[in-house]
Design an enzyme around this catalytic site. Sequence first.
Site, PDB file in Angstrom:
ATOM      1  N   THR A 126       7.973   0.557   3.266  1.00 31.58           N
ATOM      2  CA  THR A 126       8.254   1.954   2.925  1.00 31.58           C
ATOM      3  C   THR A 126       9.515   2.059   2.079  1.00 31.58           C
ATOM      4  O   THR A 126       9.567   2.810   1.104  1.00 31.58           O
ATOM      5  CB  THR A 126       8.419   2.805   4.202  1.00 31.58           C
ATOM      6  OG1 THR A 126       7.157   2.905   4.859  1.00 31.58           O
ATOM      7  CG2 THR A 126       8.911   4.208   3.877  1.00 31.58           C
ATOM      8  N   PHE A 182       0.815  -1.215   0.000  1.00 25.61           N
ATOM      9  CA  PHE A 182       0.000   0.000   0.000  1.00 25.61           C
ATOM     10  C   PHE A 182       0.850   1.266   0.000  1.00 25.61           C
ATOM     11  O   PHE A 182       0.375   2.338  -0.388  1.00 25.61           O
ATOM     12  CB  PHE A 182      -0.948  -0.001   1.205  1.00 25.61           C
ATOM     13  CG  PHE A 182      -0.330   0.452   2.500  1.00 25.61           C
ATOM     14  CD1 PHE A 182      -0.436   1.779   2.912  1.00 25.61           C
ATOM     15  CD2 PHE A 182       0.342  -0.439   3.321  1.00 25.61           C
ATOM     16  CE1 PHE A 182       0.121   2.203   4.109  1.00 25.61           C
ATOM     17  CE2 PHE A 182       0.901  -0.027   4.516  1.00 25.61           C
ATOM     18  CZ  PHE A 182       0.792   1.303   4.911  1.00 25.61           C
ATOM     19  N   LYS A 183       2.102   1.164   0.407  1.00 27.45           N
ATOM     20  CA  LYS A 183       2.964   2.352   0.451  1.00 27.45           C
ATOM     21  C   LYS A 183       3.131   2.981  -0.945  1.00 27.45           C
ATOM     22  O   LYS A 183       3.411   4.174  -1.064  1.00 27.45           O
ATOM     23  CB  LYS A 183       4.329   1.987   1.020  1.00 27.45           C
ATOM     24  CG  LYS A 183       4.304   1.338   2.404  1.00 27.45           C
ATOM     25  CD  LYS A 183       3.910   2.307   3.476  1.00 27.45           C
ATOM     26  CE  LYS A 183       3.840   1.653   4.849  1.00 27.45           C
ATOM     27  NZ  LYS A 183       5.134   1.333   5.423  1.00 27.45           N
ATOM     28  N   ASP A 184       2.959   2.183  -1.995  1.00 29.19           N
ATOM     29  CA  ASP A 184       3.080   2.722  -3.358  1.00 29.19           C
ATOM     30  C   ASP A 184       2.041   3.810  -3.628  1.00 29.19           C
ATOM     31  O   ASP A 184       2.274   4.712  -4.437  1.00 29.19           O
ATOM     32  CB  ASP A 184       2.892   1.615  -4.402  1.00 29.19           C
ATOM     33  CG  ASP A 184       4.062   0.644  -4.442  1.00 29.19           C
ATOM     34  OD1 ASP A 184       5.209   1.079  -4.289  1.00 29.19           O
ATOM     35  OD2 ASP A 184       3.805  -0.564  -4.625  1.00 29.19           O
ATOM     36  N   MET A 220       3.741   6.879  -2.213  1.00 27.65           N
ATOM     37  CA  MET A 220       5.131   7.102  -2.601  1.00 27.65           C
ATOM     38  C   MET A 220       5.278   7.453  -4.077  1.00 27.65           C
ATOM     39  O   MET A 220       6.140   8.250  -4.449  1.00 27.65           O
ATOM     40  CB  MET A 220       5.960   5.872  -2.270  1.00 27.65           C
ATOM     41  CG  MET A 220       7.399   6.188  -1.922  1.00 27.65           C
ATOM     42  SD  MET A 220       7.570   7.143  -0.387  1.00 27.65           S
ATOM     43  CE  MET A 220       7.292   5.880   0.834  1.00 27.65           C
TER      44      MET A 220
END
Length: 495
Positions: free
Chosen positions: A152, A119-121, A124
């Site tokens: 991350t 989910f960090k994409d 980011m």
Amino acid sequence: MRYISTRAAGPATEGKRFCEILLEGLAPDGGLYLPQSYPQVSSTTLSAWRKVYHEQGYAALAFEVLSLYIDDIPAKDLRALCEKTYTAEVFGTGEIVPLRHVEDGLWIEALSNGPTLAFKDMAMQLLGNLFEYELARRGEELNILGATSGDTGSAAEYAMRGKKGVRVFMTSPHGRMSPFQQAQMFSLMDDNIHNIAIHGVFDDCQDIVKAVSGDLDFKRTHRIGTVNSINWARLLAQVVYYFAGYIQATEGAPTHGIGVSTLPAEADGVQKVSFAVPSGNFGNVCAGHVARMMGLPIDKLVVATNENDVLDEFFRTGTYRVRAAANTHETSSPSMDISKASNFERFVFDLLGRDGQRTQALFGNAVPKLGYFQLGSDPLFAQAATRYGFASGKSTHADRLQTIRDTWSRHGILVDPHTADGLKVAAEQRTVGVPMVVLETALPIKFASTIVEALGREPERPAKFDGIEALPKRVVEMDADVDAIKALIATICQR
């Protein structure tokens, strides 16, 4: 829109604009940035955004949300940045964050379709484009120092690799990430990517980032920025998928073949939705808090922890107690092996009526000196649940194995261990008539050994990651020494 530190002396403090804090990260006083006030979204606006989402897509919804907070980037440029970021080519589907139906009233929001399968994409990828845009506009460079417990780091490196004017120095706890996570990061050979494996736990890495950011002379000299969720821009990007999740959960998702929701409305005619969020550093669920403060009709924000249950302890008792490295458990949901939730300060600042001096007393003094603070006897603590909607729960290794097995056998859905933590705690907090959306954390392949333990078989692996663990790796091992890290950064910047 202006931004202030959570440790600001008072409401009259002059705020900064978005692009200033975009490149700055942590505030000079050690606090975290928040808007001076949250813009409010009316039911009329939410209805308009629903139409925007269905007719124009996720990128258009992102522009609508972000434009409320960003007024120092021209609207046409901000829209172009959103359209560049949220594409089917990057996220594998034009829907970007589709809901998956689990059972009546229970959904999983698929947030892991991006380049690193986590989910960090979602944030980011936008952050990388924002950095490149603003640095080009200023003719400057930025050295990003980050800390990761697993996802991350790879999301940041894949978002920043090859970006003009950007170097990444990513710290991670040596030996505490899954083999897949390590391979994703350490196999990158781009000249602007530098991996540093720290002998310690994630909190040691996070402390290094804060210490370097707190050295204002070094920070200015070497143009240090952050990509951890202490950077407001990253948290802001995550706010968008709460709106997208709400829109889908309250209308059904006919494009998935699921059908239209016939859920009963609340007494005031507004359908509420709850979100369950696997959380260690409090960044993901803090974005939900921001969405709720904006007026999104969220019933509960459910914080799901693993055995490192610092956040669950607070929401149950009012005591925030960080753990030493020796007492931070190494678990099968390793991205949540965190006992010092840096983003938690943002919520406590709101909980305390935006009292920056009191927030400074807690996070700047009490936690460093005592390792804990207590709010359980403070009347404001009750508002964590009653006014802000927070609830919490804990999941163990046995719980996540059982949840993985149950979700697969009953629904044919394979989830990673962190999402399993979310599902387990969500089941304890569901309310009849209120949809519960569990935020997906990552795809199962990132934690294959736990899937094998639960189901006796390997999860599906995207073809582009075949053999990734066998690729050559480029990483430096170092002790948790702030001065040594600063010396490394200075040396590389001089090349």
